[in-house]
Design a protein around this motif. Structure first.
Motif, PDB file in Angstrom:
ATOM      1  N   TRP A  70    -128.145  70.712  10.252  1.00 18.78           N
ATOM      2  CA  TRP A  70    -128.425  71.857  11.108  1.00 18.78           C
ATOM      3  C   TRP A  70    -129.074  72.960  10.281  1.00 18.78           C
ATOM      4  O   TRP A  70    -128.885  73.042   9.070  1.00 18.78           O
ATOM      5  CB  TRP A  70    -127.119  72.387  11.725  1.00 18.78           C
ATOM      6  CG  TRP A  70    -126.558  71.458  12.744  1.00 18.78           C
ATOM      7  CD1 TRP A  70    -125.962  70.244  12.507  1.00 18.78           C
ATOM      8  CD2 TRP A  70    -126.553  71.637  14.156  1.00 18.78           C
ATOM      9  NE1 TRP A  70    -125.589  69.659  13.684  1.00 18.78           N
ATOM     10  CE2 TRP A  70    -125.928  70.493  14.718  1.00 18.78           C
ATOM     11  CE3 TRP A  70    -126.984  72.644  15.003  1.00 18.78           C
ATOM     12  CZ2 TRP A  70    -125.745  70.342  16.086  1.00 18.78           C
ATOM     13  CZ3 TRP A  70    -126.809  72.492  16.363  1.00 18.78           C
ATOM     14  CH2 TRP A  70    -126.197  71.351  16.892  1.00 18.78           C
ATOM     15  N   THR A  71    -129.840  73.797  10.952  1.00 18.34           N
ATOM     16  CA  THR A  71    -130.405  74.966  10.281  1.00 18.34           C
ATOM     17  C   THR A  71    -129.332  76.044  10.144  1.00 18.34           C
ATOM     18  O   THR A  71    -128.274  75.970  10.756  1.00 18.34           O
ATOM     19  CB  THR A  71    -131.583  75.534  11.077  1.00 18.34           C
ATOM     20  OG1 THR A  71    -131.087  76.075  12.319  1.00 18.34           O
ATOM     21  CG2 THR A  71    -132.620  74.456  11.375  1.00 18.34           C
ATOM     22  N   ALA A  72    -129.636  77.044   9.339  1.00 18.53           N
ATOM     23  CA  ALA A  72    -128.706  78.155   9.163  1.00 18.53           C
ATOM     24  C   ALA A  72    -128.486  78.916  10.462  1.00 18.53           C
ATOM     25  O   ALA A  72    -127.464  79.580  10.643  1.00 18.53           O
ATOM     26  CB  ALA A  72    -129.222  79.104   8.082  1.00 18.53           C
ATOM     27  N   GLY A  74    -128.006  77.504  13.294  1.00 18.49           N
ATOM     28  CA  GLY A  74    -127.187  76.699  14.197  1.00 18.49           C
ATOM     29  C   GLY A  74    -127.978  75.793  15.110  1.00 18.49           C
ATOM     30  O   GLY A  74    -127.471  75.370  16.148  1.00 18.49           O
ATOM     31  N   LYS A  75    -129.212  75.453  14.729  1.00 18.83           N
ATOM     32  CA  LYS A  75    -130.042  74.548  15.515  1.00 18.83           C
ATOM     33  C   LYS A  75    -130.172  73.211  14.785  1.00 18.83           C
ATOM     34  O   LYS A  75    -130.145  73.162  13.557  1.00 18.83           O
ATOM     35  CB  LYS A  75    -131.436  75.146  15.736  1.00 18.83           C
ATOM     36  CG  LYS A  75    -131.432  76.525  16.382  1.00 18.83           C
ATOM     37  CD  LYS A  75    -130.836  76.485  17.780  1.00 18.83           C
ATOM     38  CE  LYS A  75    -130.878  77.871  18.434  1.00 18.83           C
ATOM     39  NZ  LYS A  75    -130.244  77.859  19.779  1.00 18.83           N
ATOM     40  N   PRO A  76    -130.307  72.098  15.528  1.00 18.76           N
ATOM     41  CA  PRO A  76    -130.511  70.816  14.864  1.00 18.76           C
ATOM     42  C   PRO A  76    -131.729  70.861  13.954  1.00 18.76           C
ATOM     43  O   PRO A  76    -132.784  71.386  14.334  1.00 18.76           O
ATOM     44  CB  PRO A  76    -130.721  69.847  16.036  1.00 18.76           C
ATOM     45  CG  PRO A  76    -130.029  70.496  17.188  1.00 18.76           C
ATOM     46  CD  PRO A  76    -130.226  71.968  17.011  1.00 18.76           C
ATOM     47  N   ALA A  77    -131.592  70.340  12.757  1.00 18.79           N
ATOM     48  CA  ALA A  77    -132.694  70.365  11.799  1.00 18.79           C
ATOM     49  C   ALA A  77    -133.742  69.325  12.184  1.00 18.79           C
ATOM     50  O   ALA A  77    -133.414  68.161  12.421  1.00 18.79           O
ATOM     51  CB  ALA A  77    -132.177  70.092  10.394  1.00 18.79           C
ATOM     52  N   ARG A 128    -127.473  73.080   6.859  1.00 21.38           N
ATOM     53  CA  ARG A 128    -126.026  72.889   7.009  1.00 21.38           C
ATOM     54  C   ARG A 128    -125.779  71.436   7.411  1.00 21.38           C
ATOM     55  O   ARG A 128    -126.684  70.737   7.834  1.00 21.38           O
ATOM     56  CB  ARG A 128    -125.468  73.823   8.099  1.00 21.38           C
ATOM     57  CG  ARG A 128    -125.733  75.307   7.874  1.00 21.38           C
ATOM     58  CD  ARG A 128    -124.837  75.866   6.787  1.00 21.38           C
ATOM     59  NE  ARG A 128    -124.986  77.318   6.701  1.00 21.38           N
ATOM     60  CZ  ARG A 128    -125.847  77.944   5.911  1.00 21.38           C
ATOM     61  NH1 ARG A 128    -126.684  77.229   5.151  1.00 21.38           N
ATOM     62  NH2 ARG A 128    -125.910  79.252   5.883  1.00 21.38           N
ATOM     63  N   TRP A 129    -124.551  71.018   7.301  1.00 20.62           N
ATOM     64  CA  TRP A 129    -124.177  69.686   7.765  1.00 20.62           C
ATOM     65  C   TRP A 129    -122.874  69.788   8.534  1.00 20.62           C
ATOM     66  O   TRP A 129    -122.106  70.737   8.378  1.00 20.62           O
ATOM     67  CB  TRP A 129    -123.998  68.723   6.585  1.00 20.62           C
ATOM     68  CG  TRP A 129    -122.830  69.090   5.719  1.00 20.62           C
ATOM     69  CD1 TRP A 129    -122.838  69.923   4.642  1.00 20.62           C
ATOM     70  CD2 TRP A 129    -121.467  68.677   5.885  1.00 20.62           C
ATOM     71  NE1 TRP A 129    -121.579  70.050   4.133  1.00 20.62           N
ATOM     72  CE2 TRP A 129    -120.715  69.305   4.873  1.00 20.62           C
ATOM     73  CE3 TRP A 129    -120.823  67.847   6.807  1.00 20.62           C
ATOM     74  CZ2 TRP A 129    -119.341  69.116   4.742  1.00 20.62           C
ATOM     75  CZ3 TRP A 129    -119.445  67.670   6.674  1.00 20.62           C
ATOM     76  CH2 TRP A 129    -118.727  68.288   5.643  1.00 20.62           C
ATOM     77  N   ARG A 130    -122.616  68.793   9.354  1.00 27.55           N
ATOM     78  CA  ARG A 130    -121.317  68.668   9.999  1.00 27.55           C
ATOM     79  C   ARG A 130    -121.105  67.199  10.366  1.00 27.55           C
ATOM     80  O   ARG A 130    -122.087  66.464  10.590  1.00 27.55           O
ATOM     81  CB  ARG A 130    -121.213  69.554  11.239  1.00 27.55           C
ATOM     82  CG  ARG A 130    -122.038  69.118  12.422  1.00 27.55           C
ATOM     83  CD  ARG A 130    -121.860  70.072  13.601  1.00 27.55           C
ATOM     84  NE  ARG A 130    -122.526  69.570  14.802  1.00 27.55           N
ATOM     85  CZ  ARG A 130    -122.622  70.260  15.935  1.00 27.55           C
ATOM     86  NH1 ARG A 130    -122.104  71.474  16.008  1.00 27.55           N
ATOM     87  NH2 ARG A 130    -123.225  69.749  16.982  1.00 27.55           N
TER      88      ARG A 130
END
Length: 240
Positions: A70-72, A74-77, A128-130
């Motif tokens: 994800w981007t910083a 909060g959007k899917p990269a 980011r990752w989750r």
């Protein structure tokens, strides 16, 4: 650390293919290594997430595990141009990224021994990752509560050094970080919500929305809601 800070600390969260030989591989490696401070996480910490996944599989016995980027914001990269690899002094393993921005983390004894890092060709403050746990057959507009619980376990295992010592001590008595009574568990929705409802048979509970409908609070600790409970979304842009 206040409640919102601890929420962010907890949940902010393919077999390997080796790089091609020759100039293409060299260019790819340089592109990653030229990024200042590109590490997402030490590989050994990421493996703790896989350990938690295997230990807690009873929460979602039929599910699969992937990791999402994800981007910083909060959007899917977007996967275009995005590279991800396990890199150390001796190890360099390229990880395929799916069109939805997800990847599988492989186990590698060589990467463990090399104390490698999971790195991308983006600065670590830009990506980011989750974890993403999915049980087959769950409708597209819903999430299974056991899947969400297992996502929390995977994320908490990887991020435990980021949690204040006081909370880590309390987690021992509570049965893990995901069971701490003073911690809320906020999950990002795939798109803006009008509502999110926990549904188990005839029983229903409207869940608290956060971030103007972009996220919601899941009842992870409440064992009166079993793992097969569904969190059903109503999207804000849904037609009447």
């Amino acid at each position: 650390m206040n409640r919102l800070s601890i929420i962010a600390a907890l949940l902010a969260m393919a077999a390997p293919s080796f790089a091609q030989e020759g100039a293409a591989a060299a260019a790819e490696t340089v592109q990653v290594s030229s990024i200042k401070d590109p590490a997402l996480r030490p590989y050994r910490r990421m493996l703790r997430g896989l350990d938690a996944w295997e230990e807690k599989r009873g929460l979602a016995p039929n599910a699969s595990l992937r990791f999402e980027l994800w981007t910083a914001e909060g959007k899917p990269a977007a996967p275009e141009g995005l590279q991800l690899r396990i890199a150390g002094n001796q190890v360099d393993i390229a990880l395929p990224i799916d069109p939805d921005g997800s990847f599988v983390l492989p186990r590698s004894q060589e990467a463990w021994d090399d104390e490698a890092d999971l790195v991308s060709n983006r600065k670590k403050d830009q990506i980011r990752w989750r974890p993403r746990v999915r049980t087959p057959g769950v409708p597209e507009h819903a999430r299974r509560l056991g899947d969400l619980r297992l996502e929390c376990e995977v994320s908490a295992a990887v991020r435990k050094e980021e949690i204040p010592l006081l909370y880590r001590a309390g987690a021992l008595a509570a049965g893990g970080l995901c069971n701490l009574p003073m911690v809320g568990y906020v999950y990002r929705a795939p798109r803006k919500l009008a509502s999110a409802t926990a549904v188990a048979g005839e029983r229903k509970l409207a869940l608290v929305l956060h971030e103007n409908g972009e996220a919601y609070m899941a009842p992870l600790r409440d064992k009166s809601w079993d793992n097969d409970t569904l969190v059903v979304y109503e999207f804000a842009d849904a037609k009447p």
